[in-house]
Design a protein around this motif. Structure first.
Motif, mmCIF file in Angstrom:
data_model
loop_
_atom_site.group_PDB
_atom_site.id
_atom_site.type_symbol
_atom_site.label_atom_id
_atom_site.label_comp_id
_atom_site.label_asym_id
_atom_site.label_seq_id
_atom_site.Cartn_x
_atom_site.Cartn_y
_atom_site.Cartn_z
ATOM 1 N N ALA A 224 31.946 17.473 23.506
ATOM 2 C CA ALA A 224 32.008 18.828 23.616
ATOM 3 C C ALA A 224 31.131 19.717 22.913
ATOM 4 C CB ALA A 224 33.676 19.256 23.123
ATOM 5 N N VAL A 225 30.736 20.705 23.496
ATOM 6 C CA VAL A 225 29.438 21.798 22.967
ATOM 7 C C VAL A 225 30.370 22.634 21.926
ATOM 8 C CG1 VAL A 225 27.704 22.976 23.191
ATOM 9 C CG2 VAL A 225 28.087 21.550 24.935
ATOM 10 N N ASP A 226 30.182 22.185 20.542
ATOM 11 C CA ASP A 226 30.750 23.300 19.513
ATOM 12 C C ASP A 226 29.692 23.410 18.809
ATOM 13 O OD1 ASP A 226 30.651 20.888 18.191
ATOM 14 O OD2 ASP A 226 32.797 20.635 18.164
ATOM 15 N N PHE A 227 29.946 24.205 17.546
ATOM 16 C CA PHE A 227 28.695 24.677 16.700
ATOM 17 C C PHE A 227 28.075 23.560 15.771
ATOM 18 C CE2 PHE A 227 26.995 26.420 12.716
ATOM 19 C CZ PHE A 227 26.041 27.276 13.282
ATOM 20 N N PRO A 228 29.178 22.602 15.264
ATOM 21 C CA PRO A 228 28.545 21.424 14.573
ATOM 22 C C PRO A 228 27.560 20.483 15.487
ATOM 23 C CG PRO A 228 30.843 21.596 14.123
ATOM 24 C CD PRO A 228 30.600 22.371 15.053
ATOM 25 N N PHE A 229 28.062 20.352 16.907
ATOM 26 C CA PHE A 229 27.039 19.751 17.736
ATOM 27 C C PHE A 229 25.895 20.519 18.229
ATOM 28 C CE2 PHE A 229 25.827 18.437 22.125
ATOM 29 C CZ PHE A 229 25.523 17.174 21.986
ATOM 30 N N LEU A 230 25.963 21.897 18.204
ATOM 31 C CA LEU A 230 24.607 22.507 18.213
ATOM 32 C C LEU A 230 23.575 22.152 17.115
ATOM 33 C CD1 LEU A 230 26.059 25.770 19.556
ATOM 34 C CD2 LEU A 230 24.896 23.990 21.015
ATOM 35 N N GLN A 231 24.423 22.326 15.884
ATOM 36 C CA GLN A 231 23.462 21.927 14.725
ATOM 37 C C GLN A 231 22.926 20.433 14.812
ATOM 38 O OE1 GLN A 231 26.384 22.839 11.667
ATOM 39 N NE2 GLN A 231 25.606 24.399 10.861
ATOM 40 N N LEU A 232 23.553 19.431 15.328
ATOM 41 C CA LEU A 232 22.978 18.200 15.470
ATOM 42 C C LEU A 232 21.926 18.220 16.389
ATOM 43 C CD1 LEU A 232 23.245 15.333 15.186
ATOM 44 C CD2 LEU A 232 24.741 15.049 16.960
ATOM 45 N N LEU A 233 21.887 19.006 17.617
ATOM 46 C CA LEU A 233 20.980 19.153 18.519
ATOM 47 C C LEU A 233 19.866 19.889 17.771
ATOM 48 C CD1 LEU A 233 22.538 20.183 21.669
ATOM 49 C CD2 LEU A 233 21.918 17.909 21.148
ATOM 50 N N GLN A 234 19.883 20.597 16.811
ATOM 51 C CA GLN A 234 18.826 21.240 16.349
ATOM 52 C C GLN A 234 18.268 20.491 15.355
ATOM 53 O OE1 GLN A 234 20.012 24.720 13.588
ATOM 54 N NE2 GLN A 234 17.983 25.482 13.682
ATOM 55 N N SER A 235 18.703 19.625 14.791
ATOM 56 C CA SER A 235 17.965 18.559 13.736
ATOM 57 C C SER A 235 17.362 17.485 14.391
ATOM 58 C CB SER A 235 19.270 17.952 12.981
ATOM 59 O OG SER A 235 20.240 17.398 13.614
ATOM 60 N N MET A 236 18.011 17.367 15.752
ATOM 61 C CA MET A 236 17.158 16.205 16.530
ATOM 62 C C MET A 236 15.947 17.030 17.012
ATOM 63 S SD MET A 236 20.087 14.818 19.176
ATOM 64 C CE MET A 236 21.555 13.799 18.576
ATOM 65 N N LEU A 237 16.001 18.152 17.344
ATOM 66 C CA LEU A 237 14.670 18.861 17.718
ATOM 67 C C LEU A 237 13.707 19.052 16.694
ATOM 68 C CD1 LEU A 237 16.201 21.777 20.027
ATOM 69 C CD2 LEU A 237 14.771 19.568 20.671
ATOM 70 N N ALA A 238 14.141 19.260 15.360
ATOM 71 C CA ALA A 238 13.309 19.174 14.337
ATOM 72 C C ALA A 238 12.663 17.881 13.984
ATOM 73 C CB ALA A 238 14.210 19.742 13.056
ATOM 74 N N PHE A 239 13.357 16.950 14.121
ATOM 75 C CA PHE A 239 12.775 15.513 13.814
ATOM 76 C C PHE A 239 11.773 15.332 14.848
ATOM 77 C CE2 PHE A 239 12.941 10.923 14.573
ATOM 78 C CZ PHE A 239 12.659 10.558 13.229
ATOM 79 N N ILE A 240 11.788 15.518 16.178
ATOM 80 C CA ILE A 240 10.846 15.326 17.007
ATOM 81 C C ILE A 240 9.266 15.792 16.504
ATOM 82 C CG2 ILE A 240 9.871 15.892 19.288
ATOM 83 C CD1 ILE A 240 13.091 16.002 20.193
#
Length: 471
Positions: free
Chosen positions: A255-271
């Motif tokens: 489910a797309v919630d704010f914590p999950f959006l933060q996780l996606l942001q950290s993934m993009l930053a790690f790339i």
């Protein structure tokens, strides 16, 4: 039939004729706007400047007496000039006036001259209309539309003594007279049944539309700011309609919630910070690697061609049965034997044979030594070259990441051929077979082993240290 009362209704509106701008009319500005009174004033002012010579040929005043015999002052002179202008326009109105000053022959002759001047003045002022006629009718060849009959709307009210009345098509309706006194008669263009129906009430529907955009969705949300971000994203990504809940994020069905959006942001930053790749490069890298891992069908097609070539060479009892379905060199040798290219100039391996396949001797070599048709050989090599090119692109992306991590543009993966993967040759030279023996890189294999689990395992990305990328 009972007599019907026909009334016309005044309607407020703007017709096409009412929208015409006066400034565009030909007579709006005249080239010569002098009136008859203007010329009389000019003549009186000009007479003051002319000397009058008597019978003895000596100057005796001026010519003001020509138009002003009674020597009127300025206040009375304007009324006298206006009277002369009226006399010139309507001489019959002064027939019984008995004013000798208006009957003087020289004054009448001068007024006739001014009337003739007005004829020339009228033609001069008509030049704008004539110019428009020349432009539209003669130059543009525009034609006037044919006359159209006038039309009006009628309000029919039947007599109270009848329930309804029929007005058949063509019924004549008297509309009085026009401005020239001609009778105006209209005819109905269709049958009409008039009755006593009345409009009881007029109602209108008011639709209040409130458009909620991305910004409004965030600003109008009364909950926590973090949740307002999710509400904002529901506008473009809501399913089935904007503003509905967003679908679960694949492949985790999260489910797309704010914590999950933060996780996606950290993934993009790690790339960027951990893998030293842009998002586009990382996406291309993952797609290429997944395509190579799912390429069993391509290798099966290659091996089926090699199996058929082996049967053509050794008999129907031959079976390829490859130990490694992706070891192209070993499976080719097993099917057709060791190839000798000495008799073919500029051809030293099967890849150069593919590049020179249009040559007559190359096609003969394919038939005699590869035991397959020309089309089979082309199909097999098309698949193999595409596989090699995709691995070469993978190596290029990995090498680029290594250069960024070390801040060294000269860094290389250390492949057998130093030109790879920056400028791959048109046909893969022999080193390609050593570098890509089984559709996976040999030299960067350790790099891939350490790097690619990060690409496939999303849970590991958020906690993987930046130095895990060993390029």
């Amino acid at each position: 039939m009972a007599k019907s009362t026909i009334t016309t209704a005044d309607r407020d509106g703007t017709s096409q004729s009412g929208r015409q701008q006066q400034a565009l009319q030909p007579g709006y500005v005249a080239m010569d706007e002098h009136t008859l009174q203007d010329w009389l004033r000019f003549a009186q002012a000009y007479a003051k400047e002319l000397k009058y010579y008597g019978p003895d040929d000596t100057a005796a005043g001026d010519w003001q007496g020509f138009l002003n015999p009674d020597e009127l002052d300025e206040s009375d002179l304007a009324a006298w000039l206006q009277q002369m202008a009226d006399f010139a326009d309507r001489p019959e109105a002064y027939a019984d006036a008995g004013d000798d000053n208006l009957q003087r022959p020289h004054l009448i002759l001068f007024l006739v001259f001014l009337q003739l001047l007005r004829q020339v003045q009228g033609r001069l002022n008509d030049i704008t209309r004539r110019h428009l006629d020349f432009y539209y009718r003669r130059y543009l060849q525009l034609q006037r539309k044919p006359a159209e009959p006038d039309s009006v709307h009628l309000l029919i009210e039947p007599s109270s003594r009848v329930a309804q009345v029929l007005l058949p098509a063509g019924t004549a309706v008297d509309a009085g007279k026009d401005s020239q006194g001609n009778a105006l008669v209209y005819r109905t263009d269709g049958d009409l049944v008039a009755n006593h129906a009345r409009i009881e009430r007029l109602s209108s529907v008011y639709l209040h539309r409130q458009i909620t955009g991305i910004r409004e969705a965030r600003e109008q949300y009364a909950g926590p700011k973090n949740e307002a971000v999710v509400e904002m994203l529901k506008i473009p990504f809501g399913v089935p309609a904007p503003g509905d809940d967003m679908p679960a994020y694949p492949p985790l069905n999260q489910a797309v919630d704010f914590p999950f959006l933060q996780l996606l942001q950290s993934m993009l930053a790690f790339i960027d910070s951990g893998l030293f790749l842009s998002l586009e490069e990382f996406r291309s890298l993952v797609q290429l690697k997944q395509r190579r891992e799912q390429a069993d069908g391509e290798w099966q097609e290659i091996n089926d061609i090699l199996d058929a070539a082996g049967k053509q060479r050794s008999g129907a009892g031959f079976t390829l049965a490859p130990a490694d379905p992706r070891d192209f060199d070993a499976n080719l040798t097993k099917a057709v034997g060791v190839l000798d290219f000495k008799g073919l100039p500029e051809i030293k391996n099967v890849y150069e044979l593919y590049d020179q396949r249009t040559r007559q001797d190359a096609q003969q070599f394919i038939a005699d030594n590869l035991y397959m048709s020309y089309d089979q050989f082309v199909r097999m090599m098309q698949i193999k070259v595409r596989i090699d090119n995709e691995w070469r692109e993978i190596n290029t992306l990995l090498e680029r990441a290594g250069q960024r991590k070390r801040n060294d543009p000269k860094y290389s993966l250390g492949l057998t051929d130093p030109a790879s993967p920056h400028s791959p040759p048109t046909s893969p030279p022999p080193w390609v077979r050593r570098t890509i023996p089984r559709s996976r890189p040999s030299a960067p294999s350790a790099i891939w082993t350490s790097c690619m689990p990060l690409c496939w395992n999303w849970k590991a990305i958020s906690s993987c240290p930046a130095n895990s990328l060993r390029t």
